[in-house]
Design an enzyme around this catalytic site. Structure first.
Site, PDB file in Angstrom:
ATOM      1  N   LYS A 164      53.097  45.864  28.106  1.00 17.43           N
ATOM      2  CA  LYS A 164      53.880  46.765  27.232  1.00 17.43           C
ATOM      3  C   LYS A 164      52.997  47.863  26.670  1.00 17.43           C
ATOM      4  O   LYS A 164      53.356  49.040  26.685  1.00 17.43           O
ATOM      5  CB  LYS A 164      54.497  45.955  26.082  1.00 17.43           C
ATOM      6  CG  LYS A 164      55.026  46.827  24.944  1.00 17.43           C
ATOM      7  CD  LYS A 164      55.598  46.021  23.804  1.00 17.43           C
ATOM      8  CE  LYS A 164      54.639  45.650  22.709  1.00 17.43           C
ATOM      9  NZ  LYS A 164      54.253  46.731  21.808  1.00 17.43           N
ATOM     10  N   ASN A 165      51.827  47.461  26.170  1.00 21.26           N
ATOM     11  CA  ASN A 165      50.989  48.447  25.480  1.00 21.26           C
ATOM     12  C   ASN A 165      50.334  49.448  26.437  1.00 21.26           C
ATOM     13  O   ASN A 165      49.885  50.505  25.999  1.00 21.26           O
ATOM     14  CB  ASN A 165      49.921  47.743  24.634  1.00 21.26           C
ATOM     15  CG  ASN A 165      50.514  47.109  23.390  1.00 21.26           C
ATOM     16  OD1 ASN A 165      51.693  47.296  23.096  1.00 21.26           O
ATOM     17  ND2 ASN A 165      49.703  46.354  22.663  1.00 21.26           N
ATOM     18  N   ARG A 182      57.271  52.080  16.460  1.00 18.10           N
ATOM     19  CA  ARG A 182      56.130  52.816  15.959  1.00 18.10           C
ATOM     20  C   ARG A 182      55.394  53.566  17.075  1.00 18.10           C
ATOM     21  O   ARG A 182      54.875  54.667  16.871  1.00 18.10           O
ATOM     22  CB  ARG A 182      55.171  51.828  15.279  1.00 18.10           C
ATOM     23  CG  ARG A 182      54.030  52.531  14.627  1.00 18.10           C
ATOM     24  CD  ARG A 182      52.912  51.641  14.180  1.00 18.10           C
ATOM     25  NE  ARG A 182      51.684  52.410  14.298  1.00 18.10           N
ATOM     26  CZ  ARG A 182      51.253  53.255  13.387  1.00 18.10           C
ATOM     27  NH1 ARG A 182      51.916  53.440  12.284  1.00 18.10           N
ATOM     28  NH2 ARG A 182      50.158  53.942  13.587  1.00 18.10           N
ATOM     29  N   CYS A 219      56.424  47.075  13.719  1.00 21.85           N
ATOM     30  CA  CYS A 219      56.161  45.831  13.001  1.00 21.85           C
ATOM     31  C   CYS A 219      55.665  46.099  11.584  1.00 21.85           C
ATOM     32  O   CYS A 219      54.805  46.953  11.380  1.00 21.85           O
ATOM     33  CB  CYS A 219      55.070  45.043  13.731  1.00 21.85           C
ATOM     34  SG  CYS A 219      55.643  44.149  15.158  1.00 21.85           S
ATOM     35  N   ARG A 234      49.411  51.099   8.357  1.00 22.60           N
ATOM     36  CA  ARG A 234      49.340  51.842   9.624  1.00 22.60           C
ATOM     37  C   ARG A 234      49.456  53.356   9.436  1.00 22.60           C
ATOM     38  O   ARG A 234      50.414  53.989   9.886  1.00 22.60           O
ATOM     39  CB  ARG A 234      50.401  51.326  10.601  1.00 22.60           C
ATOM     40  CG  ARG A 234      50.236  49.844  10.854  1.00 22.60           C
ATOM     41  CD  ARG A 234      51.217  49.315  11.865  1.00 22.60           C
ATOM     42  NE  ARG A 234      50.658  49.262  13.206  1.00 22.60           N
ATOM     43  CZ  ARG A 234      51.234  48.615  14.216  1.00 22.60           C
ATOM     44  NH1 ARG A 234      52.356  47.998  14.053  1.00 22.60           N
ATOM     45  NH2 ARG A 234      50.675  48.600  15.396  1.00 22.60           N
ATOM     46  N   ASP A 264      46.171  59.011  10.050  1.00 24.89           N
ATOM     47  CA  ASP A 264      45.094  59.996   9.832  1.00 24.89           C
ATOM     48  C   ASP A 264      44.187  60.169  11.053  1.00 24.89           C
ATOM     49  O   ASP A 264      43.716  61.271  11.340  1.00 24.89           O
ATOM     50  CB  ASP A 264      44.257  59.609   8.595  1.00 24.89           C
ATOM     51  CG  ASP A 264      43.597  58.249   8.749  1.00 24.89           C
ATOM     52  OD1 ASP A 264      44.314  57.273   9.054  1.00 24.89           O
ATOM     53  OD2 ASP A 264      42.366  58.145   8.589  1.00 24.89           O
ATOM     54  N   ASP A 314      46.494  40.810  18.329  1.00 25.63           N
ATOM     55  CA  ASP A 314      47.796  40.435  18.879  1.00 25.63           C
ATOM     56  C   ASP A 314      47.846  38.985  19.375  1.00 25.63           C
ATOM     57  O   ASP A 314      48.900  38.519  19.803  1.00 25.63           O
ATOM     58  CB  ASP A 314      48.164  41.373  20.057  1.00 25.63           C
ATOM     59  CG  ASP A 314      48.575  42.754  19.572  1.00 25.63           C
ATOM     60  OD1 ASP A 314      48.716  42.953  18.357  1.00 25.63           O
ATOM     61  OD2 ASP A 314      48.752  43.647  20.423  1.00 25.63           O
ATOM     62  N   ARG A 354      60.992  42.741  21.754  1.00 25.90           N
ATOM     63  CA  ARG A 354      60.252  43.990  21.878  1.00 25.90           C
ATOM     64  C   ARG A 354      59.101  43.819  22.865  1.00 25.90           C
ATOM     65  O   ARG A 354      58.690  44.781  23.509  1.00 25.90           O
ATOM     66  CB  ARG A 354      59.648  44.400  20.519  1.00 25.90           C
ATOM     67  CG  ARG A 354      60.634  45.001  19.544  1.00 25.90           C
ATOM     68  CD  ARG A 354      59.906  45.534  18.323  1.00 25.90           C
ATOM     69  NE  ARG A 354      58.702  46.229  18.751  1.00 25.90           N
ATOM     70  CZ  ARG A 354      57.525  46.169  18.138  1.00 25.90           C
ATOM     71  NH1 ARG A 354      57.391  45.473  17.034  1.00 25.90           N
ATOM     72  NH2 ARG A 354      56.496  46.811  18.594  1.00 25.90           N
TER      73      ARG A 354
HETATM   74  C1  UD1 Z   1      47.984  49.113  19.195  1.00 23.81           C
HETATM   75  C2  UD1 Z   1      48.896  48.124  19.862  1.00 23.81           C
HETATM   76  C3  UD1 Z   1      49.126  46.907  18.960  1.00 23.81           C
HETATM   77  C4  UD1 Z   1      47.795  46.306  18.530  1.00 23.81           C
HETATM   78  C5  UD1 Z   1      46.886  47.386  17.938  1.00 23.81           C
HETATM   79  C6  UD1 Z   1      45.499  46.864  17.620  1.00 23.81           C
HETATM   80  C7  UD1 Z   1      50.289  49.547  21.215  1.00 23.81           C
HETATM   81  C8  UD1 Z   1      51.646  50.115  21.470  1.00 23.81           C
HETATM   82  N1  UD1 Z   1      50.160  48.761  20.136  1.00 23.81           N
HETATM   83  O1  UD1 Z   1      48.652  49.573  18.028  1.00 23.81           O
HETATM   84  O2  UD1 Z   1      49.873  45.940  19.699  1.00 23.81           O
HETATM   85  O3  UD1 Z   1      48.039  45.326  17.542  1.00 23.81           O
HETATM   86  O4  UD1 Z   1      46.743  48.473  18.861  1.00 23.81           O
HETATM   87  O5  UD1 Z   1      44.912  46.321  18.753  1.00 23.81           O
HETATM   88  O6  UD1 Z   1      49.370  49.742  21.985  1.00 23.81           O
HETATM   89  N2  UD1 Z   1      44.686  53.196  11.719  1.00 23.81           N
HETATM   90  C9  UD1 Z   1      44.443  54.102  10.712  1.00 23.81           C
HETATM   91  N3  UD1 Z   1      44.778  55.403  10.924  1.00 23.81           N
HETATM   92  C10 UD1 Z   1      45.334  55.839  12.097  1.00 23.81           C
HETATM   93  C11 UD1 Z   1      45.552  54.894  13.134  1.00 23.81           C
HETATM   94  C12 UD1 Z   1      45.213  53.574  12.906  1.00 23.81           C
HETATM   95  O7  UD1 Z   1      43.945  53.758   9.653  1.00 23.81           O
HETATM   96  O8  UD1 Z   1      45.608  57.038  12.223  1.00 23.81           O
HETATM   97  C13 UD1 Z   1      44.343  51.774  11.497  1.00 23.81           C
HETATM   98  C14 UD1 Z   1      45.581  50.901  11.544  1.00 23.81           C
HETATM   99  O9  UD1 Z   1      46.239  50.880  10.307  1.00 23.81           O
HETATM  100  C15 UD1 Z   1      44.979  49.581  11.904  1.00 23.81           C
HETATM  101  C16 UD1 Z   1      43.822  49.952  12.841  1.00 23.81           C
HETATM  102  O10 UD1 Z   1      43.561  51.321  12.580  1.00 23.81           O
HETATM  103  O11 UD1 Z   1      44.459  48.963  10.765  1.00 23.81           O
HETATM  104  C17 UD1 Z   1      44.118  49.788  14.311  1.00 23.81           C
HETATM  105  O12 UD1 Z   1      45.321  50.449  14.634  1.00 23.81           O
HETATM  106  P1  UD1 Z   1      45.577  51.076  16.069  1.00 23.81           P
HETATM  107  O13 UD1 Z   1      44.482  50.706  16.992  1.00 23.81           O
HETATM  108  O14 UD1 Z   1      45.919  52.509  15.896  1.00 23.81           O
HETATM  109  O15 UD1 Z   1      46.900  50.303  16.515  1.00 23.81           O
HETATM  110  P2  UD1 Z   1      48.131  50.888  17.273  1.00 23.81           P
HETATM  111  O16 UD1 Z   1      47.702  51.890  18.284  1.00 23.81           O
HETATM  112  O17 UD1 Z   1      49.201  51.255  16.308  1.00 23.81           O
END
Ligand code: UD1
Length: 429
Positions: free
Chosen positions: A26-27, A102, A126, A131, A134, A317, A409
């Site tokens: 999925k990811n 998301r 979720c 999340r 920035d 995950d 999902r």
């Molecule tokens: C992706 C995966 C999700 C997995 C996560 C971490 C997909 C669709 N989803 O989510 O299943 O749990 O990686 O392996 O691929 N953060 C910030 N600012 C930002 C972006 C992220 O502070 O702009 C923080 C988030 O709040 C979190 C951490 O960085 O604490 C990791 O998030 P991120 O790697 O971005 O996760 P996703 O891409 O949303």
């Protein structure tokens, strides 16, 4: 999509035995589907898992003007041909689509690169943490975009066109790395991104983009070098196997002290997690790179301390599923969650089922070896939902799990795949 359906699990002492075919990731599929926005030619994708999230992305791309042909080569799998003609593309994501998922934020980078502007309503998904966006914002700003927030949406625009830049991500965010990659492939000049995410899904996206004519080097390491090209062309790409799904079934087999064979998995993407299972007393054998066997009969499991971290660290995950396994192992195990601040929502329902788990800040302590008992529990996020189903497999009596829109999902036919291994799992409409 909310659903009132519940899954009913009759706990048994019977070990899971059988074979499970692993679906596409999925990811990996979601950003790669979004990559179709970068080219006027068709992007053909195979092994896309048929899930609520991928269907939401299909609808979202259609709303953006992508022309889409969808086939179902087999149950649980879709094949897509995605074409994005300049004339039909629209850079504004409708609010309903963004609320459902998301990951819809992943169209921001490609839309900006292709059209010079993009609007994405602030995403849903979720409820596992704040999340913020920035890191996405910073990487796009480094490439020359202007970002504003109004009307509950993120707006990105760039009148002059994106320009390659050197940029260090504050944290190795998966989504922000993907947005940065998809923006930089069409930027003028070279981008060097430091502290990028290294997940196998990032590497799969890079393979697909390079097949479309992009020039990305270093995917899978912490520095990526991207030479911008004027245009991308069509390609055909097969999505990698879902390592989270594969680990969920390996953990289910370990939990029931069963004997399971996974087909269509990729061991190389899960080496760290397989090592963790090994340290806990469960051996995973690879027949070839794609078939994995776990036979837990006679295993003498030991407690463990896991800390979630960006790849190649232990995946957040798989934390919830691992916690259920730890409840079955006598002694004290611990899990420290460093990625999301609110990802222990499975603890309360597991304790309601008789687990002995206490949480202190970002660490949970699991006193294992206490039998679980069936209960009616609600899933609160995607991976918590599978952990509760796993708990039901070994609980005494009947467990029902609600909140299944989370489960659907991210897991293709989970009840059916478990049932094929002898579990007593049914959908209750
Ligand atoms: C992706 C995966 C999700 C997995 C996560 C971490 C997909 C669709 N989803 O989510 O299943 O749990 O990686 O392996 O691929 N953060 C910030 N600012 C930002 C972006 C992220 O502070 O702009 C923080 C988030 O709040 C979190 C951490 O960085 O604490 C990791 O998030 P991120 O790697 O971005 O996760 P996703 O891409 O949303």
């Amino acid at each position: 999509m909310m659903t009132a359906e519940r899954i009913v699990i009759q706990g048994t002492d019977a070990p899971l035995r059988g074979q499970v075919a692993i679906s596409g990731s999925k990811n990996a599929a979601l950003p790669i589907m979004a990559a179709s926005l970068l080219s006027e030619d068709p992007l053909n994708l195979n092994n896309v898992p048929d899930l609520n999230d991928t269907r939401v992305m299909v609808d979202l791309l259609r709303d953006l003007g992508v022309q889409l042909v969808l086939a179902e080569p087999q149950e649980g799998e879709i094949a897509l041909s995605l074409t994005s003609p300049q004339t039909t593309l629209n850079p504004e994501v409708p609010i309903e689509a963004a609320r459902k998922m998301r990951a819809s934020v992943i169209v921001l980078g490609p839309l900006l690169a292709r059209m010079g502007r993009a609007t994405v309503p602030l995403p849903g998904g979720c409820p596992i943490g704040a999340r913020p966006l920035d890191v996405h914002e910073d990487v796009l700003v480094a490439l020359g975009a202007t970002i504003t927030y109004h009307n509950h949406a993120i707006h990105a625009y760039c009148e002059e066109g994106l320009k390659g830049a050197t940029h260090r991500l504050r944290v190795p965010s998966v989504g922000a790395t993907e947005n940065g990659m998809m923006a930089a492939v069409l930027a003028k000049g070279t981008s060097v991104f430091h502290n990028v995410a290294r997940e196998p899904e990032i590497v799969d996206l890079a393979h697909c983009l390079n097949a479309m004519g992009a020039d990305i080097q270093g995917a899978g390491t912490d520095t990526m070098i991207i030479h911008g090209v004027p245009r991308l062309h069509g390609a055909t790409h097969t999505i990698i196997p879902d390592r989270i799904e594969a680990m969920t079934y390996l953990i289910a087999a370990a939990l029931t002290r069963g004997d399971i064979t996974l087909t269509g998995a990729n061991k190389d993407h899960m080496q760290g997690e397989i090592n963790c299972l090994h340290a806990m007393g469960f051996d995973v054998q690879a027949v070839n790179g794609k078939t994995l066997l776990l036979n837990a009969a006679g295993a003498q499991p030991k407690p463990a301390h896991l800390v979630t971290a960006p790849y190649p660290g232990f995946p957040t995950d798989i934390q919830a599923q691992m916690m259920v396994l730890m409840t079955s192992i006598a002694g004290e195990s611990r899990i420290t969650e460093t990625i999301f601040e609110n990802r222990f929502q499975h603890v309360a329902p597991l304790n309601a089922m008789g687990a002995h788990i206490t949480q202190q800040g970002e660490t949970c302590t699991i006193q294992g070896g206490f039998p679980l008992r069936g209960a009616d529990v609600e899933a609160t996020d995607l991976r918590a939902s599978s952990s509760l189903v796993l708990a039901g497999l070994v609980a005494q009596g009947t467990t029902t799990v609600g909140g299944l829109h989370h489960l659907y999902r991210g897991y293709v036919h989970l009840p059916e795949k478990l049932r094929a291994c002898g579990a007593k799992v049914a959908r209750l409409p």
